[in-house]
Write a protein that holds these residues in place. Sequence first.
Motif, PDB file in Angstrom:
ATOM      1  N   CYS A 131      12.744 -20.959  32.298  1.00  0.00           N
ATOM      2  CA  CYS A 131      13.395 -20.125  31.278  1.00  0.00           C
ATOM      3  C   CYS A 131      14.288 -20.960  30.367  1.00  0.00           C
ATOM      4  N   ASN A 132      14.864 -22.019  30.891  1.00  0.00           N
ATOM      5  CA  ASN A 132      15.757 -22.893  30.122  1.00  0.00           C
ATOM      6  C   ASN A 132      15.108 -23.389  28.844  1.00  0.00           C
ATOM      7  N   MET A 133      13.819 -23.704  28.924  1.00  0.00           N
ATOM      8  CA  MET A 133      13.150 -24.314  27.776  1.00  0.00           C
ATOM      9  C   MET A 133      12.381 -23.308  26.908  1.00  0.00           C
ATOM     10  N   ALA A 134      12.552 -22.011  27.182  1.00  0.00           N
ATOM     11  CA  ALA A 134      11.899 -20.997  26.334  1.00  0.00           C
ATOM     12  C   ALA A 134      12.330 -21.173  24.878  1.00  0.00           C
ATOM     13  N   ILE A 135      13.591 -21.507  24.659  1.00  0.00           N
ATOM     14  CA  ILE A 135      14.110 -21.713  23.295  1.00  0.00           C
ATOM     15  C   ILE A 135      13.364 -22.848  22.594  1.00  0.00           C
ATOM     16  N   GLU A 136      12.823 -23.787  23.352  1.00  0.00           N
ATOM     17  CA  GLU A 136      12.130 -24.921  22.719  1.00  0.00           C
ATOM     18  C   GLU A 136      10.783 -24.480  22.125  1.00  0.00           C
ATOM     19  N   ALA A 137      10.326 -23.290  22.497  1.00  0.00           N
ATOM     20  CA  ALA A 137       9.172 -22.702  21.814  1.00  0.00           C
ATOM     21  C   ALA A 137       9.661 -21.658  20.804  1.00  0.00           C
ATOM     22  N   GLY A 138      10.971 -21.597  20.597  1.00  0.00           N
ATOM     23  CA  GLY A 138      11.553 -20.678  19.631  1.00  0.00           C
ATOM     24  C   GLY A 138      11.948 -19.324  20.202  1.00  0.00           C
ATOM     25  N   ALA A 139      11.671 -19.087  21.488  1.00  0.00           N
ATOM     26  CA  ALA A 139      11.871 -17.755  22.064  1.00  0.00           C
ATOM     27  C   ALA A 139      13.343 -17.350  22.106  1.00  0.00           C
ATOM     28  N   THR A 140      13.582 -16.056  22.011  1.00  0.00           N
ATOM     29  CA  THR A 140      14.929 -15.517  22.150  1.00  0.00           C
ATOM     30  C   THR A 140      15.389 -15.675  23.591  1.00  0.00           C
ATOM     31  N   CYS A 141      14.465 -15.443  24.502  1.00  0.00           N
ATOM     32  CA  CYS A 141      14.807 -15.477  25.918  1.00  0.00           C
ATOM     33  C   CYS A 141      13.540 -15.750  26.728  1.00  0.00           C
ATOM     34  N   GLY A 142      13.696 -16.391  27.865  1.00  0.00           N
ATOM     35  CA  GLY A 142      12.631 -16.460  28.851  1.00  0.00           C
ATOM     36  C   GLY A 142      13.022 -15.495  29.950  1.00  0.00           C
ATOM     37  N   VAL A 143      12.068 -14.897  30.623  1.00  0.00           N
ATOM     38  CA  VAL A 143      12.455 -13.953  31.674  1.00  0.00           C
ATOM     39  C   VAL A 143      11.466 -14.001  32.839  1.00  0.00           C
ATOM     40  N   CYS A 144      12.000 -13.869  34.043  1.00  0.00           N
ATOM     41  CA  CYS A 144      11.166 -13.707  35.243  1.00  0.00           C
ATOM     42  C   CYS A 144      11.525 -12.359  35.854  1.00  0.00           C
ATOM     43  N   LEU A 145      10.593 -11.762  36.551  1.00  0.00           N
ATOM     44  CA  LEU A 145      10.851 -10.445  37.135  1.00  0.00           C
ATOM     45  C   LEU A 145      11.607 -10.617  38.454  1.00  0.00           C
ATOM     46  N   PRO A 146      12.699  -9.878  38.637  1.00  0.00           N
ATOM     47  CA  PRO A 146      13.530 -10.086  39.825  1.00  0.00           C
ATOM     48  C   PRO A 146      12.830  -9.610  41.104  1.00  0.00           C
ATOM     49  N   ASP A 147      12.859 -10.461  42.118  1.00  0.00           N
ATOM     50  CA  ASP A 147      12.138 -10.159  43.359  1.00  0.00           C
ATOM     51  C   ASP A 147      12.958 -10.604  44.574  1.00  0.00           C
ATOM     52  N   ARG A 148      12.284 -10.827  45.680  1.00  0.00           N
ATOM     53  CA  ARG A 148      12.959 -11.239  46.901  1.00  0.00           C
ATOM     54  C   ARG A 148      13.687 -12.578  46.720  1.00  0.00           C
ATOM     55  N   VAL A 149      13.051 -13.499  46.006  1.00  0.00           N
ATOM     56  CA  VAL A 149      13.673 -14.811  45.756  1.00  0.00           C
ATOM     57  C   VAL A 149      15.006 -14.614  45.016  1.00  0.00           C
ATOM     58  N   THR A 150      14.986 -13.735  44.028  1.00  0.00           N
ATOM     59  CA  THR A 150      16.196 -13.428  43.255  1.00  0.00           C
ATOM     60  C   THR A 150      17.252 -12.813  44.172  1.00  0.00           C
ATOM     61  N   ALA A 151      16.821 -11.863  44.972  1.00  0.00           N
ATOM     62  CA  ALA A 151      17.755 -11.153  45.858  1.00  0.00           C
ATOM     63  C   ALA A 151      18.371 -12.107  46.880  1.00  0.00           C
ATOM     64  N   GLU A 152      17.550 -13.026  47.392  1.00  0.00           N
ATOM     65  CA  GLU A 152      18.078 -13.989  48.378  1.00  0.00           C
ATOM     66  C   GLU A 152      19.119 -14.904  47.732  1.00  0.00           C
ATOM     67  N   TYR A 153      18.843 -15.342  46.516  1.00  0.00           N
ATOM     68  CA  TYR A 153      19.793 -16.208  45.805  1.00  0.00           C
ATOM     69  C   TYR A 153      21.122 -15.469  45.581  1.00  0.00           C
ATOM     70  N   LEU A 154      20.996 -14.202  45.201  1.00  0.00           N
ATOM     71  CA  LEU A 154      22.195 -13.432  44.841  1.00  0.00           C
ATOM     72  C   LEU A 154      22.885 -12.779  46.041  1.00  0.00           C
ATOM     73  N   TRP A 155      22.245 -12.836  47.216  1.00  0.00           N
ATOM     74  CA  TRP A 155      22.705 -12.047  48.357  1.00  0.00           C
ATOM     75  C   TRP A 155      24.201 -12.184  48.673  1.00  0.00           C
ATOM     76  N   PRO A 156      24.754 -13.421  48.681  1.00  0.00           N
ATOM     77  CA  PRO A 156      26.195 -13.525  48.979  1.00  0.00           C
ATOM     78  C   PRO A 156      27.060 -12.699  48.034  1.00  0.00           C
ATOM     79  N   PHE A 157      26.561 -12.443  46.835  1.00  0.00           N
ATOM     80  CA  PHE A 157      27.377 -11.741  45.836  1.00  0.00           C
ATOM     81  C   PHE A 157      27.095 -10.242  45.791  1.00  0.00           C
ATOM     82  N   ILE A 158      25.982  -9.820  46.374  1.00  0.00           N
ATOM     83  CA  ILE A 158      25.593  -8.403  46.247  1.00  0.00           C
ATOM     84  C   ILE A 158      25.548  -7.694  47.601  1.00  0.00           C
TER      85      ILE A 158
END
Lengths: 427, 171
Positions: free
Chosen positions: A213-240
């Motif tokens: 997603c970091n380099m989406a702007i290098e193709a001119g994009a407004t934003c890069g996005v991934c769909l939130p899943d288990r990997v996302t939830a595990e990363y965020l778990w300490p905070f949620i």
Amino acid sequence: MGKTITEKIFEAHQRDVPSDNNVVLDIDVVMCHEITTPIAINDLHERGMDRVFDPKKIKVVIDHVTPSKDSKTATQAKILRDWARRQHIKDFFDVGANGVCHALFPEKGFIRPGYTVIMGDSHTCTHGAFGAFAAGIGTTDLEVGILKGVCSFRLPETMKITITGELCKGVSAKDVILKVIKELTVNGATDKVMEFVGPVVDKMSMESRMTLCNMAIEAGATCGVCLPDRVTAEYLWPFIKDEYDSLEAAVADFRKWHSDTDAGYVVEKTFDVSALVPQVTYGFKPDEVKDVTEMAGTRIDQVYMGSCTNGRIEDLRAGAAILKGRTIAPTVRAILSPATPKVYNQAMEEGLIKIFMDAGFCVTNPTCGACLGMSNGVLAAGEVCASTTNRNFNGRMGKGGMVHLMSPVSAAAAAVKGEIVDPREFI
Amino acid sequence: MKTFGGPALFLDRSDINTDEIIPAKYLTENSKSALKPYILEDLKLEGFDPAADVKNAGVVVTRSNFGCGSSREHAVWVFEVNDINVVIGESFARIFRQNMFNCGMLAIELKKEDIDTLFSLGKDVMISIDLEKETITAKGSREFTCGFSLNSFDRDLVMAGGWLAYADKKY
């Protein structure tokens, strides 16, 4: 017709529709650093508007030039520091606690799926990795964001980028995104959101998704996005963990931010990466990309490992795996900037810092440093750098310098060889 | 309300990026006016001499994807403090374009044929812009007029004098 994740986020945050093509969104997180924010602060102050819409929604870091290198950068830092104090902004990160914004803020748990995020920094699109709408903006947008908590955007069109196959050894998210940018070109995604899906993305860590997603702007994009899943939830778990009964509940809740199966995309592209080899840029644009094998033998003077693209622990592990038991070429100087204090600490605990230092790397504090030639690691005219950063513009790392973008594995291998080399020879 | 127009500065290249417009090392300045001498310092363009070529310009004419790269609004301010408040091109990078309108300046998109015609008018070209009629008139080796269209919100921002003034009143 169904909706994309971006359309759902826009709908949930819509404050106003000033024209058929534009919407004004409520913003969940306004991020600030010391390069683009002090002018906004000064301007608001001069206009008698020295206030913030919500100090809890503003996150501040000094990261581009830190510790300050001269009186001017010390003044920028001071303006930001004084303002954060004056406005009671608790999430403020200064020398000792600071790190590269797009690595630090996710690590602090500031991003959630479905959020809207803005920052006066073009690589804010990194945070889309969490299923957020995150966009880089200028100083005037930042001023309005700080003051009112809103930002305007054109209505989004989404490109669906499906990544299939299986990545070979020595090939990573950086190679995937370089290949995608090569195909799309530097303005192939202008005014669009790049939605990254498919089995390869599903298997990626949050770190790798951030690199995509970091380099989406290098193709001119407004934003890069991934769909939130288990990997996302595990990363965020300490905070949620107080918000959900279980990790499963978080994963299920995150699904409300998935694009519908019948959502409308303006472009759909599939990349099978099974045969993808490491990628390297050769020119002054991020879409000027070749297979590393075509660039092998190109002399380099400096190696830079770090930045919001590839300064995370996963990147350091990948680089260290190449460097273990090896030393850098005598003609090369190599710099490692772990992206955050946490990454630095973890790298020390895992023995990675020792591997880098034994190989001959200079290890700096967490900072944007060399990436944009504002701080340490500037190139002299005619010098060439193998870099894990995201931009190779003319003069980017110093007037007359040349930057070749590549993955941490490729950069580490280049450091050892003193020239660009196929890193798979070292695996 | 500002008036828009002036002598044209032709930058015959696509993908001119923000680092070329204003290198990062000058982002330590905390005033817009301090940026003035550094405009287009690192622009990679044959025969271009920033000091001499920018001097009298009031309008920039360029190709596609102008202003790609960084979010730095300095890339817009450096034109503003050099008395250039219009950039005409085939297309713009999103953040640069938004920054222009946010500052009450004009980023005008024309189709390739019209840009080609502007480039064909010679070296000394005077451009005037009628915002109400949405027309551009260029006088060089001959006269050329063409229409353009602004997104209505962008137009509102220009009329209001920028996004801060607009937003302060409305939100």
